[in-house]
Design a protein around this motif. Structure first.
Motif, short mmCIF file in Angstrom:
data_model
loop_
_atom_site.label_atom_id
_atom_site.label_comp_id
_atom_site.label_asym_id
_atom_site.label_seq_id
_atom_site.Cartn_x
_atom_site.Cartn_y
_atom_site.Cartn_z
N VAL A 63 0.81 -1.22 0.00
CA VAL A 63 0.00 0.00 0.00
C VAL A 63 0.84 1.27 0.00
O VAL A 63 0.30 2.37 -0.06
CB VAL A 63 -0.98 0.02 1.19
CG1 VAL A 63 -1.83 -1.25 1.21
CG2 VAL A 63 -0.26 0.22 2.51
N LYS A 64 2.15 1.15 0.07
CA LYS A 64 3.02 2.32 0.10
C LYS A 64 2.80 3.19 -1.14
O LYS A 64 2.72 2.69 -2.25
CB LYS A 64 4.49 1.89 0.16
CG LYS A 64 4.96 1.50 1.54
CD LYS A 64 6.43 1.12 1.54
CE LYS A 64 6.88 0.70 2.93
NZ LYS A 64 8.30 0.25 2.95
N GLY A 65 2.67 4.49 -0.89
CA GLY A 65 2.45 5.43 -1.99
C GLY A 65 1.00 5.57 -2.39
O GLY A 65 0.66 6.46 -3.17
N ARG A 66 0.12 4.71 -1.85
CA ARG A 66 -1.30 4.79 -2.18
C ARG A 66 -2.16 5.11 -0.96
O ARG A 66 -3.18 5.79 -1.08
CB ARG A 66 -1.77 3.46 -2.78
CG ARG A 66 -1.06 3.07 -4.05
CD ARG A 66 -1.73 1.86 -4.71
NE ARG A 66 -1.70 0.66 -3.87
CZ ARG A 66 -2.79 0.00 -3.47
NH1 ARG A 66 -4.00 0.41 -3.83
NH2 ARG A 66 -2.67 -1.09 -2.71
N PHE A 67 -1.77 4.57 0.19
CA PHE A 67 -2.54 4.77 1.42
C PHE A 67 -1.79 5.72 2.36
O PHE A 67 -0.56 5.73 2.39
CB PHE A 67 -2.74 3.44 2.15
CG PHE A 67 -3.67 2.48 1.48
CD1 PHE A 67 -4.12 2.65 0.19
CD2 PHE A 67 -4.10 1.35 2.16
CE1 PHE A 67 -4.98 1.75 -0.42
CE2 PHE A 67 -4.95 0.43 1.57
CZ PHE A 67 -5.38 0.64 0.28
#
Length: 111
Positions: A63-67
């Protein structure tokens, strides 16, 4: 004891966004490390993101960069902003503090 109530789940299209909220009871909220977990059908419950009392955050690679996890101590609430959602993000999302869990909120990503 800490009571946690999640909200904000629902249906989103791939590429869409949702914001989850977790409201906590108790005067010790500001010193708690808060976490979001998720559990897809037939799979184990996995850590998604964590935020410490000092605001230090940590994310699962998926989820890094999205959440983005954030917190508002005055409102005793932790948030999970989810952008660029993918079908594989479909799961029940749970809030956790110490050993206490909320009941979860369903997130479904589908066209």
């Amino acid at each position: 004891q800490v009571q946690l109530v999640e909200s904000g789940g629902g249906l989103a299209q791939p590429g869409g966004s949702l914001r989850l909220s977790c409201a906590a009871s108790g005067s010790i909220f500001s010193i708690l490390t808060m976490s979001w977990y998720r559990q897809a059908p037939g799979k184990q419950r996995d850590l998604v993101a964590t935020i410490t009392s000092a605001g230090i955050t940590n994310y699962a690679d998926s989820v890094k960069g999205r959440f983005t996890i954030s917190r508002d101590n005055a409102k005793r609430t932790v948030y999970l902003q989810m952008n660029s959602l993918k079908p594989e993000d479909t799961a029940v999302y749970y809030c956790k503090a110490i050993g206490f869990w909320g009941r979860g909120t369903q997130v479904t990503v589908s066209s």
